[in-house]
Design an enzyme around this catalytic site. Sequence first.
Site, PDB file in Angstrom:
ATOM      1  N   ASP A  55      47.076  53.275  81.183  1.00  0.00           N
ATOM      2  CA  ASP A  55      45.761  53.836  80.878  1.00  0.00           C
ATOM      3  C   ASP A  55      45.930  55.048  79.959  1.00  0.00           C
ATOM      4  O   ASP A  55      46.407  54.904  78.844  1.00  0.00           O
ATOM      5  CB  ASP A  55      45.055  54.184  82.199  1.00  0.00           C
ATOM      6  CG  ASP A  55      43.549  54.314  82.070  1.00  0.00           C
ATOM      7  OD1 ASP A  55      43.072  54.790  81.020  1.00  0.00           O
ATOM      8  OD2 ASP A  55      42.833  53.954  83.018  1.00  0.00           O
ATOM      9  N   ASN A  90      42.630  53.035  75.055  1.00  0.00           N
ATOM     10  CA  ASN A  90      42.929  54.099  75.999  1.00  0.00           C
ATOM     11  C   ASN A  90      43.859  55.134  75.382  1.00  0.00           C
ATOM     12  O   ASN A  90      43.583  55.659  74.328  1.00  0.00           O
ATOM     13  CB  ASN A  90      43.473  53.505  77.307  1.00  0.00           C
ATOM     14  CG  ASN A  90      42.392  53.431  78.368  1.00  0.00           C
ATOM     15  OD1 ASN A  90      41.656  54.393  78.579  1.00  0.00           O
ATOM     16  ND2 ASN A  90      42.285  52.304  79.051  1.00  0.00           N
ATOM     17  N   GLU A 137      38.233  60.690  84.149  1.00  0.00           N
ATOM     18  CA  GLU A 137      39.046  60.366  82.962  1.00  0.00           C
ATOM     19  C   GLU A 137      39.274  61.604  82.104  1.00  0.00           C
ATOM     20  O   GLU A 137      38.658  62.651  82.304  1.00  0.00           O
ATOM     21  CB  GLU A 137      38.336  59.306  82.108  1.00  0.00           C
ATOM     22  CG  GLU A 137      38.924  57.892  82.216  1.00  0.00           C
ATOM     23  CD  GLU A 137      40.263  57.746  81.498  1.00  0.00           C
ATOM     24  OE1 GLU A 137      40.811  58.757  81.036  1.00  0.00           O
ATOM     25  OE2 GLU A 137      40.752  56.611  81.410  1.00  0.00           O
TER      26      GLU A 137
END
Length: 279
Positions: A190, A143, A16
Amino acid sequence: MTAVEVAVREYATLGEGPTWDTAAQRLIWVDILGSRIHTYDPVTGRRTVMVTEQHVGAAKPRTDGGLVVNLRDGVGIYDFTGFRWLHRDVVPGRRGNDAAVAPDGSLWTGTMRYDEARGGGTLSRIAPDGTAATVLDDVAVSNGTGWSPDGRLMYYIDSPTRSIDVFDVGADQLPINRRKLASVDEGFPDGLTVDADGCVWVALWDGGAVRRYTPDGELDRVIELPVLRPTACAFGGADLTDLYITTARTGLEAPHPLSGSVLVVPGAGKGLAQPAFAG
């Protein structure tokens, strides 16, 4: 066809938060569930890995050196002295998720419950002195967060809503007038990044792609990926034209061999230099 290459071959559980560190000319990214902060220098190929004691949702460079990190129990700082908490906020069953640095140098941190329950997450602004203010308190999976080139708009994603939202930025730098920029019909939005043209690039979890939306919300580009779960994207490289994309393996019975790696699309567009945290 758009060329998608492998920047870092890795088996991250939940890769991420790619962030281009302009001062150090390197990419910073995290493996949330692996509790690791990675760096990568695309010129030399040098990589570093640091293990954190808690799940780490994001890591961003600081103006004074080191990193500010969004951990399970709050926001902390790693620098030459070691680790210290900047803002501790322990909520059982909750962890830090994606984060972004605003044009004014503040850190915007997202949280979520491990069970992803609606209303269990938040979006907060962390001032350079560690003062925290909750901006959104009815979030499931906080997110992507980003700002337009002129700083007048803020984009935000609460993934289960399948919506990419946009706010005006008020005189106090807080978001107002929330509205929908675009909806996602394949997968879940996301992480995001905003390019120099003001367009919004969004990674689609379970959608196997990155999409680019114009400031009017029109879909004008899709980059298909070999992996099902891209998580976030950011422009990097010396001229900020290479799009780096983090990916995840978690929850997949038969993940693609590149799931968990960092992918790159050379010359995808023109990014914006991201500010460092001023704290």
